[in-house]
Motif scaffolding. Structure first.
Motif, PDB file in Angstrom:
ATOM      1  N   ILE A  16       0.757  -0.937  -0.353  1.00 54.62           N
ATOM      2  CA  ILE A  16       0.046   0.438  -0.400  1.00 54.62           C
ATOM      3  C   ILE A  16       0.967   1.309   0.412  1.00 54.62           C
ATOM      4  N   HIS A  17       2.053   0.969   0.730  1.00 55.76           N
ATOM      5  CA  HIS A  17       2.591   2.424   0.537  1.00 55.76           C
ATOM      6  C   HIS A  17       3.406   2.924  -0.247  1.00 55.76           C
ATOM      7  N   PHE A  18       4.750   2.032  -1.086  1.00 55.81           N
ATOM      8  CA  PHE A  18       5.041   2.165  -2.512  1.00 55.81           C
ATOM      9  C   PHE A  18       3.657   1.950  -3.721  1.00 55.81           C
ATOM     10  N   ASN A  19       2.749   1.149  -3.662  1.00 52.35           N
ATOM     11  CA  ASN A  19       2.219   1.417  -4.888  1.00 52.35           C
ATOM     12  C   ASN A  19       1.289   3.002  -4.392  1.00 52.35           C
ATOM     13  N   ARG A  20       1.609   3.867  -5.079  1.00 54.88           N
ATOM     14  CA  ARG A  20       0.786   4.969  -5.570  1.00 54.88           C
ATOM     15  C   ARG A  20       1.779   5.696  -6.210  1.00 54.88           C
ATOM     16  N   PRO A  21       1.166   6.972  -7.006  1.00 54.35           N
ATOM     17  CA  PRO A  21       1.612   8.046  -7.905  1.00 54.35           C
ATOM     18  C   PRO A  21       2.697   8.131  -7.647  1.00 54.35           C
ATOM     19  N   ASN A  22       3.219   8.837  -6.726  1.00 54.25           N
ATOM     20  CA  ASN A  22       4.123   8.773  -6.224  1.00 54.25           C
ATOM     21  C   ASN A  22       6.104   8.173  -5.751  1.00 54.25           C
ATOM     22  N   PHE A  23       4.953   6.845  -6.789  1.00 52.47           N
ATOM     23  CA  PHE A  23       5.980   6.048  -6.616  1.00 52.47           C
ATOM     24  C   PHE A  23       6.654   6.275  -7.792  1.00 52.47           C
ATOM     25  N   LYS A 244       2.355  -8.421  -7.136  1.00 55.21           N
ATOM     26  CA  LYS A 244       1.376  -7.075  -6.468  1.00 55.21           C
ATOM     27  C   LYS A 244       2.597  -7.183  -4.699  1.00 55.21           C
ATOM     28  N   TYR A 245       3.689  -8.188  -4.365  1.00 52.88           N
ATOM     29  CA  TYR A 245       4.883  -7.999  -3.381  1.00 52.88           C
ATOM     30  C   TYR A 245       5.617  -7.568  -3.725  1.00 52.88           C
ATOM     31  N   ASP A 246       6.292  -7.495  -5.342  1.00 55.66           N
ATOM     32  CA  ASP A 246       7.210  -6.883  -5.695  1.00 55.66           C
ATOM     33  C   ASP A 246       7.456  -5.695  -5.461  1.00 55.66           C
TER      34      ASP A 246
END
Length: 258
Positions: A16-23, A244-246
């Motif tokens: 949840i923390h990394f799968n977001r647009p700021n990535f 997704k856990y990548d």
């Protein structure tokens, strides 16, 4: 190794923390995000994944350079270029990927879009709905990519295959981009002929290190068997979308976890 529930909570939290647009801005996936047309996205993403080794800033800059040579219209360029249009690509270079490789990639991609229903068509053709993974698709893609008579031997190293025991890190990353579907805005999910459950986790150095410390892999070498071992273990947390856990493993690696 953490207890199952604790490990799942950790992986879900980091996903949840990394799968977001700021990535996006600092990752090679930013390259296909410059486009809105399906074919432009998949071609730009293909090049971004193939060139994805080294520092991420350099990768992004080289991809920008390459797409500028295509007038930032990759699908139109691939399907309509004349021989003289390819001359500027002769000087392109990123690490071991050079002008010879670049010219063949252009010719092969044209063949794929003219004769094989595009990139999605090639990757999906050899995969059955009942297949556990995309392994046959990767093998078929490499065979098709190098079916032209003038394929240079030196260029074959840039397209990995499970037949070569490779972990196929970059191709697996590319397929994650194209196939995974969610509403988080990072992965595109524009391909429908491959199921997310069939994807195999990309194994870069961060992912491998963290996965090993978490007890998700036991095999000693980063190869195809290790990539499938990791993916099978990730399926215990989410059988329908294990890759997704990548995001989680990569993010924990970047954070210096453990």
């Amino acid at each position: 190794m953490l207890p199952f529930e604790e490990l799942k909570d950790l992986l879900d939290e980091k996903y949840i923390h990394f799968n977001r647009p700021n990535f996006i801005p600092n990752d090679p996936i930013s390259i296909p995000h410059k486009f809105s047309n399906k074919e432009d996205i998949e071609i730009a993403g293909f090049f971004a994944s193939i060139l994805a080794w080294g520092q991420r800033k350099t990768i992004i800059n080289k991809c920008v350079e390459l797409l500028e040579l295509m007038d930032n219209a990759p699908h139109e360029f691939i399907t309509s270029f004349e021989p003289q249009d390819l001359m500027p690509f002769e000087a392109f270079k990123h690490r071991t990927f050079n002008g010879t490789d670049c010219l063949y990639f252009m010719e092969s991609l044209r063949n794929i879009y003219e004769n094989h229903e595009g990139l999605e068509g090639v990757f999906s053709k050899a995969i059955k709905e009942s297949d556990a993974s995309i392994e046959k698709g990767l093998i078929h893609f490499r065979e098709t990519f190098f079916e032209l008579e003038d394929s240079p031997a030196r260029t074959t190293k840039h397209i990995a295959s499970p037949l070569k025991k490779s972990a196929c890190k970059r191709i697996n990353m590319y397929l994650r981009w194209m196939v995974r579907k969610d509403n988080n805005g990072v992965d595109f999910g524009i391909w429908n002929k491959i199921k997310p459950s069939q994807l195999v986790c990309p194994c870069d150095v961060h992912v491998e290190r963290v996965a090993r410390k978490l007890g998700l892999i036991q095999l000693p070498k980063p190869n195809w068997n290790m990539a499938t071992e990791l993916t099978e273990n990730l399926k215990s947390f989410d059988p329908n979308d294990p890759v997704k856990y990548d995001f989680s493993l990569f993010g924990l690696g970047v954070e210096g976890y453990m």
